[in-house]
Each structure stands twice: as structure tokens, then as C-alpha cells.
Design a protein around this motif. Structure first.
Motif, PDB file in Angstrom:
ATOM      1  N   ASP A  18     -18.041 -30.733 -13.678  1.00 53.19           N
ATOM      2  CA  ASP A  18     -19.485 -30.740 -13.482  1.00 53.19           C
ATOM      3  C   ASP A  18     -19.743 -30.492 -12.011  1.00 53.19           C
ATOM      4  O   ASP A  18     -19.141 -31.145 -11.152  1.00 53.19           O
ATOM      5  CB  ASP A  18     -20.077 -32.099 -13.894  1.00 53.19           C
ATOM      6  CG  ASP A  18     -20.234 -32.201 -15.400  1.00 53.19           C
ATOM      7  OD1 ASP A  18     -20.245 -31.132 -16.061  1.00 53.19           O
ATOM      8  OD2 ASP A  18     -20.344 -33.318 -15.917  1.00 53.19           O
TER       9      ASP A  18
ATOM     10  N   GLN B 218     -27.359 -29.847 -12.178  1.00 55.95           N
ATOM     11  CA  GLN B 218     -25.946 -30.001 -12.540  1.00 55.95           C
ATOM     12  C   GLN B 218     -25.527 -29.001 -13.609  1.00 55.95           C
ATOM     13  O   GLN B 218     -26.274 -28.783 -14.564  1.00 55.95           O
ATOM     14  CB  GLN B 218     -25.735 -31.422 -13.039  1.00 55.95           C
ATOM     15  CG  GLN B 218     -24.281 -31.828 -13.106  1.00 55.95           C
ATOM     16  CD  GLN B 218     -24.134 -33.310 -13.382  1.00 55.95           C
ATOM     17  OE1 GLN B 218     -24.765 -34.136 -12.720  1.00 55.95           O
ATOM     18  NE2 GLN B 218     -23.326 -33.650 -14.358  1.00 55.95           N
ATOM     19  N   TYR B 219     -24.363 -28.349 -13.420  1.00 55.39           N
ATOM     20  CA  TYR B 219     -23.859 -27.366 -14.386  1.00 55.39           C
ATOM     21  C   TYR B 219     -22.424 -27.683 -14.774  1.00 55.39           C
ATOM     22  O   TYR B 219     -21.619 -28.066 -13.920  1.00 55.39           O
ATOM     23  CB  TYR B 219     -23.877 -25.952 -13.776  1.00 55.39           C
ATOM     24  CG  TYR B 219     -25.245 -25.481 -13.370  1.00 55.39           C
ATOM     25  CD1 TYR B 219     -26.131 -24.969 -14.306  1.00 55.39           C
ATOM     26  CD2 TYR B 219     -25.650 -25.563 -12.037  1.00 55.39           C
ATOM     27  CE1 TYR B 219     -27.397 -24.529 -13.934  1.00 55.39           C
ATOM     28  CE2 TYR B 219     -26.912 -25.129 -11.649  1.00 55.39           C
ATOM     29  CZ  TYR B 219     -27.781 -24.620 -12.603  1.00 55.39           C
ATOM     30  OH  TYR B 219     -29.024 -24.199 -12.220  1.00 55.39           O
ATOM     31  N   ARG B 220     -22.120 -27.491 -16.051  1.00 55.69           N
ATOM     32  CA  ARG B 220     -20.724 -27.578 -16.507  1.00 55.69           C
ATOM     33  C   ARG B 220     -20.048 -26.238 -16.194  1.00 55.69           C
ATOM     34  O   ARG B 220     -20.561 -25.175 -16.574  1.00 55.69           O
ATOM     35  CB  ARG B 220     -20.705 -27.871 -18.015  1.00 55.69           C
ATOM     36  CG  ARG B 220     -19.352 -27.997 -18.671  1.00 55.69           C
ATOM     37  CD  ARG B 220     -18.507 -29.117 -18.136  1.00 55.69           C
ATOM     38  NE  ARG B 220     -19.073 -30.452 -18.168  1.00 55.69           N
ATOM     39  CZ  ARG B 220     -18.907 -31.327 -19.160  1.00 55.69           C
ATOM     40  NH1 ARG B 220     -18.212 -31.001 -20.230  1.00 55.69           N
ATOM     41  NH2 ARG B 220     -19.423 -32.541 -19.099  1.00 55.69           N
TER      42      ARG B 220
ATOM     43  N   GLN C  44     -12.295 -27.864 -16.636  1.00 58.47           N
ATOM     44  CA  GLN C  44     -13.736 -27.767 -16.394  1.00 58.47           C
ATOM     45  C   GLN C  44     -14.158 -28.839 -15.396  1.00 58.47           C
ATOM     46  O   GLN C  44     -13.430 -29.801 -15.145  1.00 58.47           O
ATOM     47  CB  GLN C  44     -14.512 -27.963 -17.690  1.00 58.47           C
ATOM     48  CG  GLN C  44     -14.248 -26.857 -18.700  1.00 58.47           C
ATOM     49  CD  GLN C  44     -15.195 -26.921 -19.884  1.00 58.47           C
ATOM     50  OE1 GLN C  44     -16.170 -27.658 -19.884  1.00 58.47           O
ATOM     51  NE2 GLN C  44     -14.911 -26.136 -20.893  1.00 58.47           N
TER      52      GLN C  44
ATOM     53  N   LYS D 134     -16.364 -40.041 -10.600  1.00 56.45           N
ATOM     54  CA  LYS D 134     -17.666 -39.381 -10.734  1.00 56.45           C
ATOM     55  C   LYS D 134     -18.503 -39.607  -9.484  1.00 56.45           C
ATOM     56  O   LYS D 134     -18.567 -40.724  -8.982  1.00 56.45           O
ATOM     57  CB  LYS D 134     -18.385 -39.957 -11.959  1.00 56.45           C
ATOM     58  CG  LYS D 134     -19.706 -39.318 -12.209  1.00 56.45           C
ATOM     59  CD  LYS D 134     -20.230 -39.700 -13.567  1.00 56.45           C
ATOM     60  CE  LYS D 134     -21.617 -39.105 -13.744  1.00 56.45           C
ATOM     61  NZ  LYS D 134     -22.204 -39.449 -15.014  1.00 56.45           N
TER      62      LYS D 134
END
Ligand SMILES: Nc1nc2c(ncn2[C@@H]2O[C@H](COP(=O)(O)OP(=O)(O)OP(=O)(O)O)[C@@H](O)[C@H]2O)c(=O)[nH]1
Ligand SMILES: [Mg+2]
Ligand SMILES: [Zn+2]
Length: 332
Positions: free
Chosen positions: A52, A61-63, A50, A247
Motif C-alpha cells: 500500500d 492510498q493505492y494498492r 504488493q 503499518k
């Protein structure tokens, strides 16, 4: 590399594999028929299968799940993704990269760290101990990736107490080589405005040993986003890794971003050829054509103009020592 590092690497893979198995049991990728129109985004952080993703238009922001055979997206990668009715996403394709910073990985050749950046900020500090050879390794890697390097001397507040002379003697060395050098303190905001100016409108990454203060600098740069930054552990003064995954932090006003990366103890360069290492030492370049032997390794050959330049104080002894260490470590 030491045996301990190998074990750690194997353990890390086992943990990652377990996490993947767990994810498979609990979450299922969404069905194709339910999905929205494709939209463009940028990878913020990657966790196993997965990631972000920040959508570029709305800055939301989407997972997301990663479609199989997608490749290995890293922070900075531009991707195309779709959403299911629950705003769970799936990354379907990766755009071509303008640049990529890599590091060698056991069993996997080289591993990308970050994509589409133009500059690398190498963060150093008097605590944990300053390592000029680690700094020079980074400079070689950055040169090889054809990126711009800036050196940060963080924890400047501590320089007064610890190894002040040792650190201060480093500044003129790297400045004379033409590298921009910044003194910062994430505790009292010294140099933070200047750093922020340098980051604006550009795509960059912070790299460096664990505990030098990369995440703390991010905290100082984005005080309003503090909740988004992992709380900095005081334990990391001992060299423990607080940041576990790279990140990306996006500047909403423009297309700039800065990536925070986990600290490393060693930065291997065994994926590079000897000539790539030589070309990472910018001050060696004017002398190379005048060595007696065309295949001179500049370590102990007679008639070596690099060794002569060191004797004549035209090249810093420390830099040549580090060059020898890096080249010889490569052959092991
Ligand atoms: N005195 C002083 N301490 C600092 C400064 N910047 C960071 N620290 C401290 O240094 C420690 C490590 O900071 P981090 O920001 O976690 O370091 P990091 O480089 O992100 O470490 P990793 O995530 O492990 O790679 C923390 O205890 C911080 O409070 C500084 O400018 N001065
Ligand atoms: Mg960190
Ligand atoms: Zn030579």
C-alpha cells in the motif's frame, strides 16, 4: 535461536510463497502502455509482492505491485509509482534511504524493518513480563542505526497491581542514562497528549514485545482512524501476535508518521560486532579508555574499569549483567 523459532520462520516463508503463487494466478501487473505519469509516494505497508502506497501530494492510498528487482521496500520508503486506468499501481523505483532500522534474518543477512525514521519508541509494559534485556537489546540496535530512542512504560494502570516495584525501579535507571521516558496507558489515555507532541513533525516507529500495547497506543493517537487499525485482540495478553505486518500512519498536517510494528519475542543482535554492542551502552563510554587491556571485553578481565564502575555503583549492575548476556549470546 530455539528450534521452534526456526520452524516458525520456515513456515512463514512457505506461507508467503503460497501467497505469492496465488497472487500470480489471480492478478497480473498492469501493462506499461496504460500507465499514468510517475508520482511520488511513501510505503504504508508491504504484503509479499504488493504494497500500500500513500501518494504524497493528494494523500490518497493505492494498492501497488512491486516491480521485480526493486529491492525490499519497507514502511517509510519513498518510492516512485504509476497507476493504471483502474487505479491499480506499480512501484517502479525506490529513493535512497536517510536511515534504516534492521534486524538479522535467517538465510538473509539483515532485514530492513522501517526506513527514513529518526526516532524509535521502545514500548514496554508490566504484562507481558517486563524484560530489561530485551529493552537493552533494542537500545543497542537503535544506537547502531544512529537513531533517537524513547522508552514508553505502557499499561501504567496495571503497575499498581502487577510488579509495580519492579517496573518503577526501572524508571530512574533509564532516565539517568539520558533516555526520554514516558508513562502511558492506552486504556485511560494517560500520557497520550505528551506522546502525540513527541510524535508530531517526526518520523518514528513503535517496537517492543507482542502484547505491550503498540497498536492500542495507535488507536488512542488516531481515534478518528479507528477503522484503519486492526481491532486489538484480547488474546494478545497471552503474547499472541495480533499485528502481522508493519503499518505506517501519516500525520496529514505535516510530514510526520508513526509505524506500528509486529511484536517480537527476541531481538537478535548477532549481526553486530562486539564494539557496536559496547557503544550501545552509553554509560560505559567514559570508562573504556582506562581498562588495563586494550581488547578488554569487560566481562571478567582484571583491571577492567567497567567492572570497577559497577562495583563502585557508578554503572547499574542490571545494565552490566545485560551487556554480558547480550555479548555472550552473540558468540553462540
Ligand atoms: N490494562 C491495559 N491494557 C492495555 C493497555 N494497552 C493495551 N492493553 C491491552 O493489551 C493487549 C495487547 O495490546 P496490543 O495493542 O494488541 O499490543 P501490541 O503491542 O500491538 O501486540 P502485537 O501486535 O502482538 O505486537 C490488548 O488486550 C489491549 O487491550 C493499557 O494501557 N492498559
Ligand atoms: Mg499490534
Ligand atoms: Zn574492561
Amino acid at each position: 535461536m530455539a528450534k521452534r523459532d526456526k520452524l516458525t520462520h520456515r513456515q512463514k516463508r512457505q506461507v508467503a510463497q503460497k501467497q505469492r503463487q496465488r497472487l500470480k494466478k489471480t492478478d497480473k501487473p498492469p501493462e506499461l502502455s496504460d500507465l499514468s505519469e510517475a508520482r511520488d509516494g511513501i510505503i504504508i505497508s508491504r504484503f509479499g509482492e504488493q504494497a500500500d502506497v500513500l501518494s504524497l501530494g493528494e494523500h490518497q492510498q493505492y494498492r501497488c505491485f512491486l516491480r521485480q528487482n526493486l529491492g525490499a521496500p519497507v514502511p517509510g520508503d519513498k518510492v516512485s509509482f504509476r497507476l493504471d486506468p483502474n487505479n491499480q499501481g506499480i512501484v517502479e523505483a525506490m529513493y535512497e534511504r536517510n536511515s534504516v532500522l534492521t534486524r538479522p534474518a535467517q538465510h538473509q543477512g539483515v532485514k530492513p524493518i522501517v526506513a527514513n525514521i529518526e526516532q524509535v519508541f521502545i514500548v514496554t509494559a508490566p504484562l507481558p513480563d517486563f524484560s530489561s534485556v530485551l529493552l537493552d537489546r533494542y537500545l543497542v540496535a537503535v544506537n547502531n542505526a544512529q537513531l533517537k530512542a524513547t522508552i514508553i512504560f505502557n499499561k501504567w494502570d496495571l503497575c499498581a497491581e502487577i510488579s509495580a516495584q519492579a517496573i518503577e525501579s526501572q524508571l530512574p535507571i533509564y532516565q539517568s542514562l539520558g533516555y526520554p521516558v514516558l508513562k502511558t496507558c492506552a486504556k485511560n489515555n494517560l500520557g497520550i497528549n505528551e506522546l502525540s507532541e513527541k510524535l508530531k513533525n517526526s518520523q518514528s516507529i513503535f517496537v517492543g514485545q507482542s502484547g505491550v500495547g503498540k497498536s492500542s497506543l495507535i488507536n488512542s493517537l488516531f481515534p478518528q482512524q479507528e477503522s484503519l487499525v486492526n481491532k486489538v485482540s484480547e488474546n494478545s495478553r497471552l503474547g499472541q501476535h495480533t499485528t502481522t505486518a508493519s503499518k505506517l500512519f501519516f500525520f496529514e498536517q505535516n510530514d510526520g508518521f508513526i509505524v506500528d510494528s509486529p511484536g517480537v519475542r527476541e531481538f537478535g543482535l548477532w549481526h553486530l560486532e562486539p564494539e557496536d554492542i559496547v557503544s550501545g551502552f552509553v554509560e560505559f563510554q567514559p570508562y573504556l579508555s582506562t581498562c588495563k587491556f586494550r581488547d578488554c571485553s569487560h566481562i571478567n578481565e582484571p583491571g577492567c574499569s567497567i567492572i570497577q564502575a559497577v562495583k563502585d555503583n557508578k554503572i547499574y549492575q542490571q545494565r552490566w549483567n545485560n551487556y554480558c548476556k547480550i555479548l555472550l549470546a552473540k558468540d553462540k
